[in-house]
Design a protein around this motif. Structure first.
Motif, PDB file in Angstrom:
ATOM      1  N   HIS A 160       0.413 -13.981  -0.943  1.00  0.00           N
ATOM      2  CA  HIS A 160       1.684 -13.343  -1.250  1.00  0.00           C
ATOM      3  C   HIS A 160       1.512 -11.864  -1.585  1.00  0.00           C
ATOM      4  CE1 HIS A 160       3.882 -17.366  -2.162  1.00  0.00           C
ATOM      5  NE2 HIS A 160       4.141 -16.948  -0.938  1.00  0.00           N
ATOM      6  N   CYS A 161       0.486 -11.535  -2.345  1.00  0.00           N
ATOM      7  CA  CYS A 161       0.268 -10.133  -2.719  1.00  0.00           C
ATOM      8  C   CYS A 161       0.034  -9.264  -1.489  1.00  0.00           C
ATOM      9  CB  CYS A 161      -0.913 -10.034  -3.679  1.00  0.00           C
ATOM     10  SG  CYS A 161      -1.296  -8.348  -4.185  1.00  0.00           S
ATOM     11  N   LEU A 162      -0.802  -9.728  -0.567  1.00  0.00           N
ATOM     12  CA  LEU A 162      -1.096  -8.933   0.625  1.00  0.00           C
ATOM     13  C   LEU A 162       0.112  -8.831   1.553  1.00  0.00           C
ATOM     14  CD1 LEU A 162      -4.746 -10.014   1.538  1.00  0.00           C
ATOM     15  CD2 LEU A 162      -4.001  -7.874   0.473  1.00  0.00           C
ATOM     16  N   ARG A 163       0.941  -9.858   1.577  1.00  0.00           N
ATOM     17  CA  ARG A 163       2.156  -9.791   2.395  1.00  0.00           C
ATOM     18  C   ARG A 163       3.121  -8.744   1.828  1.00  0.00           C
ATOM     19  NH1 ARG A 163       3.659 -16.051   2.577  1.00  0.00           N
ATOM     20  NH2 ARG A 163       5.556 -15.350   3.675  1.00  0.00           N
ATOM     21  N   VAL A 164       3.259  -8.709   0.520  1.00  0.00           N
ATOM     22  CA  VAL A 164       4.108  -7.688  -0.096  1.00  0.00           C
ATOM     23  C   VAL A 164       3.506  -6.305   0.139  1.00  0.00           C
ATOM     24  CG1 VAL A 164       5.033  -6.813  -2.276  1.00  0.00           C
ATOM     25  CG2 VAL A 164       5.053  -9.278  -1.820  1.00  0.00           C
ATOM     26  N   LEU A 165       2.190  -6.188   0.008  1.00  0.00           N
ATOM     27  CA  LEU A 165       1.526  -4.909   0.251  1.00  0.00           C
ATOM     28  C   LEU A 165       1.792  -4.421   1.675  1.00  0.00           C
ATOM     29  CD1 LEU A 165      -1.971  -3.812  -0.889  1.00  0.00           C
ATOM     30  CD2 LEU A 165      -1.348  -3.533   1.509  1.00  0.00           C
ATOM     31  N   ALA A 166       1.714  -5.329   2.635  1.00  0.00           N
ATOM     32  CA  ALA A 166       2.001  -4.946   4.017  1.00  0.00           C
ATOM     33  C   ALA A 166       3.428  -4.436   4.162  1.00  0.00           C
ATOM     34  CB  ALA A 166       1.761  -6.125   4.949  1.00  0.00           C
ATOM     35  N   SER A 167       4.368  -5.074   3.487  1.00  0.00           N
ATOM     36  CA  SER A 167       5.760  -4.618   3.533  1.00  0.00           C
ATOM     37  C   SER A 167       5.900  -3.213   2.971  1.00  0.00           C
ATOM     38  CB  SER A 167       6.648  -5.585   2.737  1.00  0.00           C
ATOM     39  OG  SER A 167       6.588  -6.886   3.271  1.00  0.00           O
ATOM     40  N   VAL A 168       5.205  -2.954   1.862  1.00  0.00           N
ATOM     41  CA  VAL A 168       5.230  -1.627   1.258  1.00  0.00           C
ATOM     42  C   VAL A 168       4.643  -0.594   2.219  1.00  0.00           C
ATOM     43  CG1 VAL A 168       4.227  -0.221  -0.580  1.00  0.00           C
ATOM     44  CG2 VAL A 168       5.210  -2.458  -1.117  1.00  0.00           C
ATOM     45  N   PHE A 169       3.496  -0.910   2.806  1.00  0.00           N
ATOM     46  CA  PHE A 169       2.851   0.015   3.743  1.00  0.00           C
ATOM     47  C   PHE A 169       3.767   0.321   4.935  1.00  0.00           C
ATOM     48  CE2 PHE A 169       0.247   0.913   7.477  1.00  0.00           C
ATOM     49  CZ  PHE A 169      -0.593   1.917   7.009  1.00  0.00           C
ATOM     50  N   LEU A 170       4.459  -0.707   5.405  1.00  0.00           N
ATOM     51  CA  LEU A 170       5.323  -0.560   6.580  1.00  0.00           C
ATOM     52  C   LEU A 170       6.677   0.060   6.248  1.00  0.00           C
ATOM     53  CD1 LEU A 170       4.568  -4.019   8.208  1.00  0.00           C
ATOM     54  CD2 LEU A 170       3.828  -1.786   9.078  1.00  0.00           C
ATOM     55  N   ARG A 171       6.894   0.423   4.963  1.00  0.00           N
ATOM     56  CA  ARG A 171       8.127   1.046   4.490  1.00  0.00           C
ATOM     57  C   ARG A 171       9.322   0.108   4.626  1.00  0.00           C
ATOM     58  NH1 ARG A 171       7.233   6.717   7.784  1.00  0.00           N
ATOM     59  NH2 ARG A 171       5.159   7.204   6.953  1.00  0.00           N
ATOM     60  N   PRO A 197       3.823   3.960  10.191  1.00  0.00           N
ATOM     61  CA  PRO A 197       3.006   2.794   9.856  1.00  0.00           C
ATOM     62  C   PRO A 197       3.344   1.621  10.778  1.00  0.00           C
ATOM     63  CG  PRO A 197       3.924   3.772   7.871  1.00  0.00           C
ATOM     64  CD  PRO A 197       4.605   4.433   9.026  1.00  0.00           C
ATOM     65  N   ALA A 198       2.322   0.904  11.221  1.00  0.00           N
ATOM     66  CA  ALA A 198       2.527  -0.136  12.225  1.00  0.00           C
ATOM     67  C   ALA A 198       1.550  -1.287  12.032  1.00  0.00           C
ATOM     68  CB  ALA A 198       2.349   0.455  13.628  1.00  0.00           C
ATOM     69  N   ILE A 199       1.952  -2.471  12.511  1.00  0.00           N
ATOM     70  CA  ILE A 199       1.051  -3.619  12.589  1.00  0.00           C
ATOM     71  C   ILE A 199       0.229  -3.486  13.866  1.00  0.00           C
ATOM     72  CG2 ILE A 199       0.916  -6.117  12.853  1.00  0.00           C
ATOM     73  CD1 ILE A 199       3.555  -6.308  11.301  1.00  0.00           C
TER      74      ILE A 199
END
Length: 208
Positions: A160-171, A197-199
């Motif tokens: 969950h933490c990394l998923r939220v972090l990815a959302s933050v990175f992706l704006r 920022p991109a996946i």
């Protein structure tokens, strides 16, 4: 969520690599595992070892890991050296829902429930909101961004933490994290398409 101002005359070329820890008995059974420091299963250790080849093409100048053993052990088995502990990579504090499954929580409440939409209740720990987790992960992203200008960063942590972090990175808004699955022992790569920022790749797992 906007990122800090950057000098786009020198665009970032590095990759932000997210490694979720390997399987534990609690993740295997779907129990919410926040601050409880459970070890990897034998299978989780095998997957972590096999993750190494997925990381070989990167040149990590910074490796950060959650202090919990399931993350630090995963980093070690995957061959990531020189890891620094970052408390901001701790998993979501689930409060009174620690150790419980979504099915059990829904049965108790008598209605649909998700941690992203409905949050948690206090227990032995106070628990966190999704906004609390996003604020923590923003500090990790801010720490990584200067390094990403010309090198790679690895973050070893929790689902969950990394998923939220990815959302933050992706704006994106933090609750966007509910729409991106992250399996135990998986490797995901974030980067930039020009300045956006991109996946790059998501949720890759080694075959064991």
């Amino acid at each position: 969520m906007s990122s800090p101002a950057q000098d786009w005359s020198h665009p970032s070329t590095g990759s932000l690599v997210l490694l979720r820890h390997g399987e534990t008995e609690w993740s295997k059974s779907g129990r919410h595992t926040g601050r409880t420091d459970v070890p990897l299963t034998d299978h989780g250790e095998q997957v972590a070892k096999q993750t190494g080849p997925l990381l070989e093409r990167f040149h990590f100048r910074l490796v950060l890991t959650s202090p919990l053993q399931r993350a630090s052990r995963t980093a070690e088995l995957a061959g990531l050296t020189g890891a620094e502990v970052d408390e901001n990579l701790l998993e979501w504090d689930y409060g009174g829902y620690e150790g419980r499954t979504t099915k059990d929580i829904r049965a108790e409440l008598g209605r649909p429930w998700t941690v992203f939409e409905d949050g948690v209740v206090p227990g032995d720990t106070p628990g966190e909101t999704v906004e609390d987790v996003a604020a923590r992960t923003r500090r990790v992203v801010d720490r990584a961004l200067p390094v990403l200008r010309d090198a790679d960063v690895a973050l070893v942590g929790h689902g969950h933490c990394l998923r939220v972090l990815a959302s933050v990175f992706l704006r994106q808004e933090p609750r966007f994290a509910a729409q991106i699955k992250l399996s135990a022992g998986s490797v995901s790569v974030l980067g930039f398409e020009h300045e956006t920022p991109a996946i790059v790749t998501w949720n890759r797992t080694a075959r064991v």
